[in-house]
Design a protein around this motif. Structure first.
Motif, mmCIF file in Angstrom:
data_model
loop_
_atom_site.group_PDB
_atom_site.id
_atom_site.type_symbol
_atom_site.label_atom_id
_atom_site.label_comp_id
_atom_site.label_asym_id
_atom_site.label_seq_id
_atom_site.Cartn_x
_atom_site.Cartn_y
_atom_site.Cartn_z
ATOM 1 N N LYS A 87 61.882 -71.529 -69.846
ATOM 2 C CA LYS A 87 61.758 -72.450 -68.709
ATOM 3 C C LYS A 87 61.650 -71.743 -67.369
ATOM 4 O O LYS A 87 61.256 -72.347 -66.379
ATOM 5 N N GLY A 88 62.050 -70.481 -67.331
ATOM 6 C CA GLY A 88 62.008 -69.732 -66.075
ATOM 7 C C GLY A 88 63.328 -69.788 -65.327
ATOM 8 O O GLY A 88 64.192 -70.628 -65.594
ATOM 9 N N LEU A 89 63.444 -68.877 -64.407
ATOM 10 C CA LEU A 89 64.673 -68.673 -63.640
ATOM 11 C C LEU A 89 65.057 -69.881 -62.781
ATOM 12 O O LEU A 89 66.206 -70.323 -62.807
ATOM 13 N N ASP A 90 64.099 -70.410 -62.046
ATOM 14 C CA ASP A 90 64.400 -71.536 -61.152
ATOM 15 C C ASP A 90 64.873 -72.752 -61.935
ATOM 16 O O ASP A 90 65.819 -73.431 -61.528
ATOM 17 N N ALA A 91 64.218 -73.025 -63.054
ATOM 18 C CA ALA A 91 64.609 -74.167 -63.887
ATOM 19 C C ALA A 91 66.010 -73.953 -64.465
ATOM 20 O O ALA A 91 66.817 -74.885 -64.507
ATOM 21 N N PHE A 92 66.307 -72.717 -64.878
ATOM 22 C CA PHE A 92 67.642 -72.424 -65.407
ATOM 23 C C PHE A 92 68.708 -72.685 -64.343
ATOM 24 O O PHE A 92 69.734 -73.314 -64.602
ATOM 25 N N ILE A 93 68.468 -72.208 -63.134
ATOM 26 C CA ILE A 93 69.450 -72.369 -62.047
ATOM 27 C C ILE A 93 69.640 -73.854 -61.719
ATOM 28 O O ILE A 93 70.752 -74.303 -61.468
ATOM 29 N N GLU A 94 68.565 -74.622 -61.804
ATOM 30 C CA GLU A 94 68.647 -76.064 -61.584
ATOM 31 C C GLU A 94 69.485 -76.741 -62.672
ATOM 32 O O GLU A 94 70.337 -77.587 -62.376
ATOM 33 N N ILE A 95 69.247 -76.352 -63.925
ATOM 34 C CA ILE A 95 70.016 -76.893 -65.053
ATOM 35 C C ILE A 95 71.494 -76.524 -64.879
ATOM 36 O O ILE A 95 72.386 -77.365 -65.023
ATOM 37 N N ILE A 131 76.965 -69.700 -58.437
ATOM 38 C CA ILE A 131 77.062 -69.710 -56.983
ATOM 39 C C ILE A 131 75.710 -69.938 -56.298
ATOM 40 O O ILE A 131 75.668 -70.119 -55.095
ATOM 41 N N TYR A 132 74.632 -69.972 -57.054
ATOM 42 C CA TYR A 132 73.333 -70.333 -56.474
ATOM 43 C C TYR A 132 73.192 -71.848 -56.344
ATOM 44 O O TYR A 132 72.251 -72.330 -55.727
ATOM 45 N N ARG A 162 72.728 -61.109 -72.443
ATOM 46 C CA ARG A 162 73.820 -61.964 -71.967
ATOM 47 C C ARG A 162 73.305 -63.153 -71.180
ATOM 48 O O ARG A 162 74.078 -63.996 -70.760
ATOM 49 N N GLY A 163 72.020 -63.229 -70.939
ATOM 50 C CA GLY A 163 71.474 -64.328 -70.149
ATOM 51 C C GLY A 163 71.785 -64.150 -68.676
ATOM 52 O O GLY A 163 72.018 -65.107 -67.952
ATOM 53 N N VAL A 164 71.785 -62.897 -68.235
ATOM 54 C CA VAL A 164 72.034 -62.633 -66.818
ATOM 55 C C VAL A 164 70.783 -62.970 -66.021
ATOM 56 O O VAL A 164 69.682 -62.586 -66.389
ATOM 57 N N VAL A 165 70.988 -63.713 -64.947
ATOM 58 C CA VAL A 165 69.878 -64.193 -64.125
ATOM 59 C C VAL A 165 69.436 -63.105 -63.154
ATOM 60 O O VAL A 165 70.060 -62.883 -62.126
ATOM 61 N N LEU A 166 68.356 -62.404 -63.516
ATOM 62 C CA LEU A 166 67.782 -61.371 -62.641
ATOM 63 C C LEU A 166 66.419 -61.839 -62.152
ATOM 64 O O LEU A 166 65.603 -62.300 -62.954
ATOM 65 N N LYS A 167 66.193 -61.720 -60.874
ATOM 66 C CA LYS A 167 64.873 -62.052 -60.338
ATOM 67 C C LYS A 167 63.906 -60.922 -60.682
ATOM 68 O O LYS A 167 64.324 -59.816 -60.997
ATOM 69 N N GLU A 168 62.635 -61.218 -60.593
ATOM 70 C CA GLU A 168 61.595 -60.224 -60.853
ATOM 71 C C GLU A 168 61.854 -58.975 -60.016
ATOM 72 O O GLU A 168 62.006 -59.052 -58.801
#
Length: 167
Positions: A51-59, A81-82, A116-122
């Motif tokens: 789904k991509g990073l932005d969608a994950f953060i929204e979820i 915290i985002y 671990r599913g760590v949210v890293l930006k490009e």
């Protein structure tokens, strides 16, 4: 005491200490990452990949903003915290405790951060992530605990002492 919300970087010990703390206090334990996985029927890294990073953060924001609990220890994902709505909600329903660790200690603790599913930006590395998130944890927490030289039991004891001396 209402709820206790644990925030911090991946590998800080939120889930490990949270489970023990819940047992010690007789509270329920909620891991918000598991709530996300249950809702989406995918592992965190699969959600990010599909789904991509932005969608994950929204979820993640929506799931955390909808947690309703009493007398619970809530371990959040490092990227919670985002989500402004999530953090405002968590602050309203509980005491937010930031588990602080040095960058060097986190490096030692974290194996494969992608697994671990760590949210890293490009193009972002762990250092960049650490520098970006730490001020946000500081901003949203009620209390911060330096967990640098603490094992899980020591961390639980530090959190307990902090909570019950500040009631």
């Amino acid at each position: 005491m209402r709820n206790v919300v644990l925030v911090g970087m991946p590998g800080a010990g939120k889930s490990t200490a949270g489970v023990i703390l819940a047992k010690v206090l007789g509270y329920q334990f909620i891991d918000s990452d598991l709530l996300i996985q249950k809702q989406e029927k995918k592992l965190l890294h699969q959600i990010i990949a599909t789904k991509g990073l932005d969608a994950f953060i929204e979820i993640e924001n929506k799931v955390n903003a909808s947690i309703e609990a009493e007398e619970a220890i809530i371990a959040t994902g490092g990227s919670v915290i985002y989500g402004k709505e999530a953090m405002e909600h968590l602050r309203a329903i509980g005491t937010v405790v930031y588990i602080k660790l040095s960058y060097d200690t986190l490096c030692k603790r974290l194996g494969n951060i992608k697994q671990r599913g760590v949210v890293l930006k490009e193009g972002q590395d762990l250092r960049g992530l650490y520098d970006e998130r730490c001020p946000l944890y500081e901003q949203y927490c009620h209390f911060a605990i330096d967990a640098e030289n603490l094992d899980a039991e020591g961390l639980v004891e530090a959190i307990r002492n902090l909570l019950f001396t500040n009631e």
